[in-house]
Design an enzyme around this catalytic site. Structure first.
Site, mmCIF file in Angstrom:
data_model
loop_
_atom_site.group_PDB
_atom_site.id
_atom_site.type_symbol
_atom_site.label_atom_id
_atom_site.label_comp_id
_atom_site.label_asym_id
_atom_site.label_seq_id
_atom_site.Cartn_x
_atom_site.Cartn_y
_atom_site.Cartn_z
ATOM 1 N N GLU A 189 55.560 17.250 80.995
ATOM 2 C CA GLU A 189 55.608 17.472 82.434
ATOM 3 C C GLU A 189 56.824 16.830 83.108
ATOM 4 O O GLU A 189 56.674 15.911 83.935
ATOM 5 C CB GLU A 189 54.322 16.954 83.098
ATOM 6 C CG GLU A 189 53.059 17.616 82.569
ATOM 7 C CD GLU A 189 51.822 17.275 83.383
ATOM 8 O OE1 GLU A 189 51.909 16.454 84.305
ATOM 9 O OE2 GLU A 189 50.755 17.857 83.100
ATOM 10 N N GLU A 202 47.190 20.613 77.628
ATOM 11 C CA GLU A 202 46.253 19.782 78.397
ATOM 12 C C GLU A 202 45.411 20.679 79.288
ATOM 13 O O GLU A 202 45.937 21.534 80.000
ATOM 14 C CB GLU A 202 46.965 18.796 79.337
ATOM 15 C CG GLU A 202 47.535 17.596 78.674
ATOM 16 C CD GLU A 202 48.193 16.631 79.674
ATOM 17 O OE1 GLU A 202 47.779 16.583 80.845
ATOM 18 O OE2 GLU A 202 49.142 15.956 79.256
HETATM 19 C C1 FCB Z 1 48.704 15.312 83.549
HETATM 20 C C2 FCB Z 1 49.269 14.215 82.686
HETATM 21 C C3 FCB Z 1 48.242 13.428 81.930
HETATM 22 C C4 FCB Z 1 46.986 13.184 82.738
HETATM 23 C C5 FCB Z 1 46.500 14.467 83.358
HETATM 24 C C6 FCB Z 1 45.233 14.314 84.153
HETATM 25 O O1 FCB Z 1 49.556 15.552 84.613
HETATM 26 O O2 FCB Z 1 50.187 14.764 81.757
HETATM 27 O O3 FCB Z 1 48.841 12.232 81.486
HETATM 28 O O4 FCB Z 1 47.206 12.200 83.645
HETATM 29 O O5 FCB Z 1 47.477 15.030 84.158
#
Ligand code: FCB
Length: 477
Positions: free
Chosen positions: A175, A380
């Site tokens: 990110e 994620e």
């Molecule tokens: C993302 C991050 C991760 C975590 C999630 C909830 O933005 O990559 O580390 O904090 O959100």
């Protein structure tokens, strides 16, 4: 029998054997041991130790104490049946000040982690940068300075050399939008700077760091089938009125295309350059940079949590700024501060993020249309809820339901032809949720921060069943 429903709670959906199912964490959020074995301070150490930066002044000093509990955490992963584990490497365990000779202790920790995964049949997916820049590099200017990208490439080469015979997947950055625009724009993340120009410069140097690191990795990694990727957080945008198309275009330019443009098309979008022309002429982009950034990758990592609804501010009413991140005064949107983020309709997670599985399906479909030859992996997805533990059980029905609906969305995207190769749940463990400290729990496994005891939640049992049967289970009682 497949029974498709509007609420994304289909039953009977199955994933093929080669669809990778696993979970993810990040170094600063779980490791603790912040001063051990020569580890140097990162910007997150400094930030979390600065008054007022994190809720309840929480820090990652101890976190989940994973550094000392790596073996039992590996056993836990095995118990859940994870096929892949995405972790990040703490740069300051390898190079405490961000340059020079590596620390053997740091390399050995990650080497043991990788071996422990392989011994248990779990694929190691290593992220080189999940936001923990060495403080010494920040003191020299941080990501807004070009030299940081060069230092990052040097670090990538060291780690690639040490682990490149075993790591299955290399992810350069997690990110970069957050690192650039929350770190240097809004100030809600480390290092907490609030400068439009610094944020834009940081975005470019993160992109450049990715490209330079990839070159180094391809040079030193010896595992012949190693794969290379980057993980982006996509802003899934919706409109509200007739000013929304303009607002969506602006936020899409900053939030999505400032990365996909150079990485996957080899250029910064023209409208992004126009929107930000009062801040910079982008002359920090040097000849050759775009070629360096625009290199083939094996898949794109997609992080997805929720959506945002935007419109242009009319300049009269109070401006709404709920963009899903902690509002600390600065802006994450250089050149587009006049965009409003509207409160989302519920249901919401404990982060205040809305639940929108259909937006995940739309996002995957639209990415595969824009980049037809590029495989995707959800690196994620998950949700925070205010879990309660009762007699050794955590009945986190809301998280089970969230995951069930998002796995359904992923399945539907595949059925529509999207080349989606895997899905990693955020997160294996409850952990340090950045500026929210320990107040938000995302884990499949609960962590008692006083005793460090781990308790598999119902969502963890549900996920283990999904992995075992390869079918999306229904809810759990
Ligand atoms: C993302 C991050 C991760 C975590 C999630 C909830 O933005 O990559 O580390 O904090 O959100």
């Amino acid at each position: 029998m497949i029974n498709g429903s509007a609420d994304y709670r289909d039953s009977g959906l199955e994933f093929p054997a080669d669809f990778l199912l696993g979970s993810a964490t990040a170094a600063y959020q779980i490791e603790g041991a912040f001063q051990e074995d020569g580890r140097g301070p990162s910007i997150w150490d400094t930030f979390s130790h600065t008054a007022g930066r994190t809720l309840d002044a929480d820090t990652g000093d101890v976190a989940d104490d994973h550094y000392h509990r790596v073996n039992s955490d590996l056993d836990l992963m095995k118990r859940l049946g994870l096929e892949a584990y995405r972790f990040s490497i703490a740069w300051t365990r390898i190079q405490p000040s961000g340059s020079g000779k590596p620390l053997e202790a740091g390399l050995s920790f990650y080497s043991r982690l990788v071996d422990g995964l392989l011994d248990r049949g779990i694929k190691p997916i290593a992220t080189l940068y999940h936001w923990d820049l060495p403080q010494e590099l920040e003191d020299k200017g941080g990501w807004p300075e070009r030299d940081t990208a060069l230092r990052f490439a040097e670090y990538a080469s060291i780690v690639g050399d040490a682990l490149g015979d075993r790591v299955a997947v290399w992810t350069t950055m997690n990110e970069p939008w957050c690192a650039a625009f929350l770190g240097y724009g809004s100030g809600g993340h480390a290092p907490g700077r609030t400068s439009d120009l610094a944020a834009l410069r940081a975005a470019h140097h993160l992109n450049l760091g990715h490209g330079l690191a990839l070159q180094e990795l391809r040079h030193v990694v010896t595992k012949p089938d190693a794969q290379y990727s980057i993980t982006l957080n996509f802003h899934a945008l919706r409109g509200e009125d007739n000013s929304s198309p303009e607002a969506i275009r602006r936020i899409d330019a900053l939030g999505n295309r400032s990365f996909t443009g150079p990485l996957l098309h080899g250029e910064y979008p023209i409208d992004l350059l126009q929107d930000t022309h009062a801040i910079t002429d982008w002359s920090f982009v040097q000849p050759g940079d775009l070629e360096t950034i625009h290199q083939p990758i094996d898949f794109l990592g997609v992080n997805f949590y929720s959506t945002a609804t935007v419109r242009m501010w009319d300049g009269k009413s109070d401006k709404l700024t709920n963009d899903g991140h902690r509002d600390v005064g600065g802006s994450a949107w250089p050149g587009s501060r006049n965009v409003e983020f509207l409160p989302q309709p519920g249901p919401l997670t404990a982060m205040g993020w809305n639940i929108a599985p259909e937006a995940l399906e739309e996002l995957l479909v639209s990415l595969s249309q824009e980049f037809p030859k590029l495989p995707l992996v959800i690196t994620e997805n998950g949700a925070a809820f205010d879990d309660v533990e009762v007699e050794g059980r955590v009945h986190d029905q809301k998280r089970v339901d969230y995951l069930r609906r998002h796995f359904t969305a992923a399945h539907r995207a595949r059925a529509r032809g999207v080349d989606l190769r895997g899905y990693l749940v955020w997160s294996l463990l409850d952990n340090f949720e950045w500026s929210y400290g320990y107040s938000k729990r995302f884990g499949l496994v609960r962590v008692n921060y006083e005793t460090q005891e781990r308790t598999v939640k119902d969502s963890g049992l549900w996920f283990a069943e999904l992995i075992e049967t390869r079918r999306i289970p229904e809810g759990r009682e």
